[in-house]
Every structure is written in structure tokens, then in C-alpha cells.
Design a protein around this motif. Structure first.
Motif, PDB file in Angstrom:
ATOM      1  N   ALA A 150      12.047 -21.751 -30.353  1.00 47.66           N
ATOM      2  CA  ALA A 150      13.394 -21.250 -30.057  1.00 47.66           C
ATOM      3  C   ALA A 150      13.898 -20.317 -31.158  1.00 47.66           C
ATOM      4  CB  ALA A 150      14.356 -22.419 -29.882  1.00 47.66           C
ATOM      5  N   ARG A 151      13.418 -20.501 -32.384  1.00 47.64           N
ATOM      6  CA  ARG A 151      13.853 -19.665 -33.501  1.00 47.64           C
ATOM      7  C   ARG A 151      12.897 -18.509 -33.772  1.00 47.64           C
ATOM      8  NH1 ARG A 151      16.078 -24.335 -33.719  1.00 47.64           N
ATOM      9  NH2 ARG A 151      17.995 -24.802 -34.866  1.00 47.64           N
ATOM     10  N   GLY A 152      11.945 -18.316 -32.860  1.00 51.84           N
ATOM     11  CA  GLY A 152      11.024 -17.195 -32.980  1.00 51.84           C
ATOM     12  C   GLY A 152       9.955 -17.366 -34.034  1.00 51.84           C
ATOM     13  N   GLN A 153       9.729 -18.595 -34.500  1.00 48.49           N
ATOM     14  CA  GLN A 153       8.721 -18.843 -35.533  1.00 48.49           C
ATOM     15  C   GLN A 153       7.327 -19.043 -34.952  1.00 48.49           C
ATOM     16  OE1 GLN A 153      10.717 -22.264 -37.426  1.00 48.49           O
ATOM     17  NE2 GLN A 153      11.077 -20.954 -39.219  1.00 48.49           N
ATOM     18  N   LEU A 154       7.267 -19.323 -33.670  1.00 50.85           N
ATOM     19  CA  LEU A 154       6.002 -19.531 -32.973  1.00 50.85           C
ATOM     20  C   LEU A 154       6.042 -18.785 -31.647  1.00 50.85           C
ATOM     21  CD1 LEU A 154       5.456 -23.361 -33.610  1.00 50.85           C
ATOM     22  CD2 LEU A 154       4.117 -21.487 -34.591  1.00 50.85           C
ATOM     23  N   PRO A 155       4.872 -18.482 -31.055  1.00 51.42           N
ATOM     24  CA  PRO A 155       4.849 -17.758 -29.779  1.00 51.42           C
ATOM     25  C   PRO A 155       5.675 -18.440 -28.695  1.00 51.42           C
ATOM     26  CG  PRO A 155       2.650 -17.852 -30.731  1.00 51.42           C
ATOM     27  CD  PRO A 155       3.505 -18.755 -31.573  1.00 51.42           C
ATOM     28  N   ALA A 156       6.356 -17.659 -27.911  1.00 50.56           N
ATOM     29  CA  ALA A 156       7.247 -18.192 -26.872  1.00 50.56           C
ATOM     30  C   ALA A 156       6.490 -18.988 -25.820  1.00 50.56           C
ATOM     31  CB  ALA A 156       8.007 -17.046 -26.216  1.00 50.56           C
ATOM     32  N   ASP A 157       5.196 -18.669 -25.604  1.00 48.68           N
ATOM     33  CA  ASP A 157       4.433 -19.361 -24.566  1.00 48.68           C
ATOM     34  C   ASP A 157       3.531 -20.466 -25.128  1.00 48.68           C
ATOM     35  OD1 ASP A 157       2.723 -17.654 -25.874  1.00 48.68           O
ATOM     36  OD2 ASP A 157       1.703 -16.936 -24.069  1.00 48.68           O
ATOM     37  N   LEU A 158       3.784 -20.884 -26.372  1.00 49.50           N
ATOM     38  CA  LEU A 158       3.005 -21.974 -26.945  1.00 49.50           C
ATOM     39  C   LEU A 158       3.274 -23.265 -26.171  1.00 49.50           C
ATOM     40  CD1 LEU A 158       1.206 -22.970 -29.371  1.00 49.50           C
ATOM     41  CD2 LEU A 158       3.350 -23.627 -30.483  1.00 49.50           C
ATOM     42  N   ASP A 159       2.198 -23.976 -25.820  1.00 47.76           N
ATOM     43  CA  ASP A 159       2.319 -25.271 -25.158  1.00 47.76           C
ATOM     44  C   ASP A 159       2.601 -26.302 -26.250  1.00 47.76           C
ATOM     45  OD1 ASP A 159       1.823 -27.806 -24.012  1.00 47.76           O
ATOM     46  OD2 ASP A 159       0.508 -26.925 -22.501  1.00 47.76           O
ATOM     47  N   ALA A 160       3.873 -26.686 -26.412  1.00 53.18           N
ATOM     48  CA  ALA A 160       4.278 -27.546 -27.526  1.00 53.18           C
ATOM     49  C   ALA A 160       3.612 -28.917 -27.470  1.00 53.18           C
ATOM     50  CB  ALA A 160       5.793 -27.698 -27.536  1.00 53.18           C
ATOM     51  N   ARG A 161       3.443 -29.461 -26.283  1.00 48.11           N
ATOM     52  CA  ARG A 161       2.814 -30.775 -26.172  1.00 48.11           C
ATOM     53  C   ARG A 161       1.353 -30.722 -26.603  1.00 48.11           C
ATOM     54  NH1 ARG A 161      -0.297 -33.570 -22.620  1.00 48.11           N
ATOM     55  NH2 ARG A 161      -0.005 -35.860 -22.597  1.00 48.11           N
ATOM     56  N   LYS A 162       0.633 -29.712 -26.107  1.00 48.02           N
ATOM     57  CA  LYS A 162      -0.770 -29.574 -26.469  1.00 48.02           C
ATOM     58  C   LYS A 162      -0.912 -29.293 -27.974  1.00 48.02           C
ATOM     59  CE  LYS A 162      -3.127 -27.177 -23.553  1.00 48.02           C
ATOM     60  NZ  LYS A 162      -3.697 -26.006 -22.828  1.00 48.02           N
ATOM     61  N   ALA A 163      -0.005 -28.491 -28.501  1.00 49.24           N
ATOM     62  CA  ALA A 163      -0.040 -28.169 -29.927  1.00 49.24           C
ATOM     63  C   ALA A 163       0.233 -29.408 -30.771  1.00 49.24           C
ATOM     64  CB  ALA A 163       0.981 -27.080 -30.246  1.00 49.24           C
ATOM     65  N   SER A 164       1.152 -30.263 -30.318  1.00 50.01           N
ATOM     66  CA  SER A 164       1.458 -31.495 -31.046  1.00 50.01           C
ATOM     67  C   SER A 164       0.240 -32.408 -31.100  1.00 50.01           C
ATOM     68  CB  SER A 164       2.627 -32.219 -30.374  1.00 50.01           C
ATOM     69  OG  SER A 164       2.866 -33.466 -30.986  1.00 50.01           O
ATOM     70  N   ILE A 165      -0.443 -32.559 -29.981  1.00 54.05           N
ATOM     71  CA  ILE A 165      -1.651 -33.387 -29.943  1.00 54.05           C
ATOM     72  C   ILE A 165      -2.715 -32.818 -30.874  1.00 54.05           C
ATOM     73  CG2 ILE A 165      -3.564 -34.144 -28.474  1.00 54.05           C
ATOM     74  CD1 ILE A 165      -1.523 -34.186 -26.147  1.00 54.05           C
ATOM     75  N   THR A 166      -2.849 -31.502 -30.901  1.00 53.03           N
ATOM     76  CA  THR A 166      -3.824 -30.846 -31.766  1.00 53.03           C
ATOM     77  C   THR A 166      -3.525 -31.116 -33.235  1.00 53.03           C
ATOM     78  OG1 THR A 166      -4.185 -29.080 -30.148  1.00 53.03           O
ATOM     79  CG2 THR A 166      -4.802 -28.620 -32.434  1.00 53.03           C
ATOM     80  N   ILE A 167      -2.260 -30.993 -33.615  1.00 54.53           N
ATOM     81  CA  ILE A 167      -1.867 -31.222 -35.008  1.00 54.53           C
ATOM     82  C   ILE A 167      -2.184 -32.655 -35.423  1.00 54.53           C
ATOM     83  CG2 ILE A 167       0.122 -31.474 -36.545  1.00 54.53           C
ATOM     84  CD1 ILE A 167       1.370 -29.068 -35.097  1.00 54.53           C
TER      85      ILE A 167
END
Length: 210
Positions: A150-167
Motif C-alpha cells: 500500500a505504501r509502494g514499497q513492494l510490487p502492487a501485484d505481489l501475492d502477500a500470502r504466498k510471500a509470507s509463506i516464502t519468508i
């Protein structure tokens, strides 16, 4: 019988936790009895039951001693009011790696959890507790990532759930490997580079897009 002061009771509680941690680390959780812990701590089994419901509760309280300080920063990263969520998330992840190296209690708890804890029927409550903590951590990290998007720090189309699992899988893998082979790499010294590599995946990996 003389009633113990609050400070004495707390000291006894800490003594039991420390003794249990040493035995869990040496023998494994399922192979350690409450009698073993009482003997090592120099207290009675009754003293253990005064402070803890059972062996699983004892381990959960050991975990809470190291988890609660980190939890406050975790909540901050997920706050909608945080102006720099990505940097706070970075701070949190770096702290987790460094605390594992420098905080003996955290290192001990994670070593027990990853390498000395048999997930058998006896440990059902522990498994449920760890599952709940993982789901909570996934959700908080996902919210942190959404804030960063939302603050433009990451791509707008990033899948946040998938990214969280990856982290979380990345961090868990680092911790498990280092605890097994602590001389194989400098976890504390390389913490920032390792976390930056992980976060860069969120920007560049097209497989993490919605």
C-alpha cells in the motif's frame, strides 16, 4: 509451612524452566520426565505442578520467555499506522537471526523445537500451540507485506500470502540449518545480507505475483 514470597516463587519457576531446558536439549522432550526435571532443579514434583500444568505447558512457557519480546516488534510491523512496514519487517527478521545466536535461551528453545522434540501423541498440545503460533505469524507477516504494498514499497501485484509463506520457510530453513551446523556459516554476521536476499525475492520473483 512458610509461604514463599512472590520473588521466591518466581525464582523457583525460573529454576525449573532452566533445568527443563537443559534436559530437553540433552535428552529430548519425550524422554525427559517431570521427576528428571524436579531432580535437576532441586525441587519436588509438587513444586513443578504448582507452576505448570504438565510437561507441555512447561515447554510452552519456555518458548514464551523468548517469544514475547520479539512479539512486540512483530505487532509493530503489522500495524496500519507503521510508516515504514518493510523496514520494520527487515528489523524483525534480522533480530530473530541474531537473537538465535546471541540469546542462549532462544537458541536452546529453537534447538529443542527443531531437533529434540518428537511430535508424538503425548505432545499433541505442543503441536497445536506451535501450529497456532505459525498461523499467527503468517497472518502478521502477510499484513506487514500488504502495508508495504500500500505504501509502494513492494510490487502492487505481489501475492502477500504466498510471500509470507516464502519468508517463514526461508527463516525456518536458515535457523534449522545453523542450529544443526553452527560452524557452517556466520548467522549473526550475515543476518542483514541473508534477510536482504530474502526480501529482494519479493521484488524480483515473478512466481510470487498474483
Amino acid at each position: 509451612m512458610v509461604r514463599k514470597t512472590k520473588q521466591e516463587a518466581q525464582a523457583t519457576r525460573e529454576l525449573i524452566l532452566d533445568a527443563a531446558g537443559t534436559l530437553f536439549q540433552r535428552k529430548g522432550v519425550s524422554h525427559t520426565s517431570l521427576s528428571d526435571i524436579a531432580c535437576a532443579a532441586g525441587v519436588t514434583r509438587g513444586a513443578i505442578y504448582w507452576h505448570f500444568e504438565n510437561k507441555v505447558d512447561l515447554f510452552n512457557q519456555m518458548h514464551a520467555r523468548v517469544h514475547l519480546p520479539i512479539e512486540s516488534l512483530s505487532k509493530q510491523t503489522a500495524s496500519d499506522a507503521e510508516p515504514d512496514p518493510l523496514d520494520r519487517l527487515r528489523d524483525l527478521l534480522v533480530l530473530i537471526l541474531r537473537e538465535t545466536v546471541h540469546n542462549p535461551r532462544q537458541r536452546q528453545v529453537l534447538e529443542i523445537l527443531f531437533h529434540k522434540c518428537e511430535f508424538i501423541c503425548e505432545m499433541g498440545e505442543l503441536v497445536e500451540r506451535q501450529e497456532a503460533l505459525h498461523l499467527e505469524a503468517f497472518a502478521r507477516t502477510e499484513q506487514s507485506l500488504r502495508n508495504a504494498i500500500a505504501r509502494g514499497q513492494l510490487p502492487a501485484d505481489l501475492d502477500a500470502r504466498k510471500a509470507s509463506i516464502t519468508i517463514h520457510s526461508y527463516i525456518r530453513g536458515l535457523l534449522s540449518t545453523w542450529l544443526l551446523l553452527p560452524d557452517s556459516f556466520d548467522l549473526a554476521g550475515e543476518a542483514e545480507n541473508l534477510i536482504d536476499a530474502c526480501l529482494s525475492m519479493l521484488v524480483h520473483a515473478t512466481s510470487l505475483r498474483s
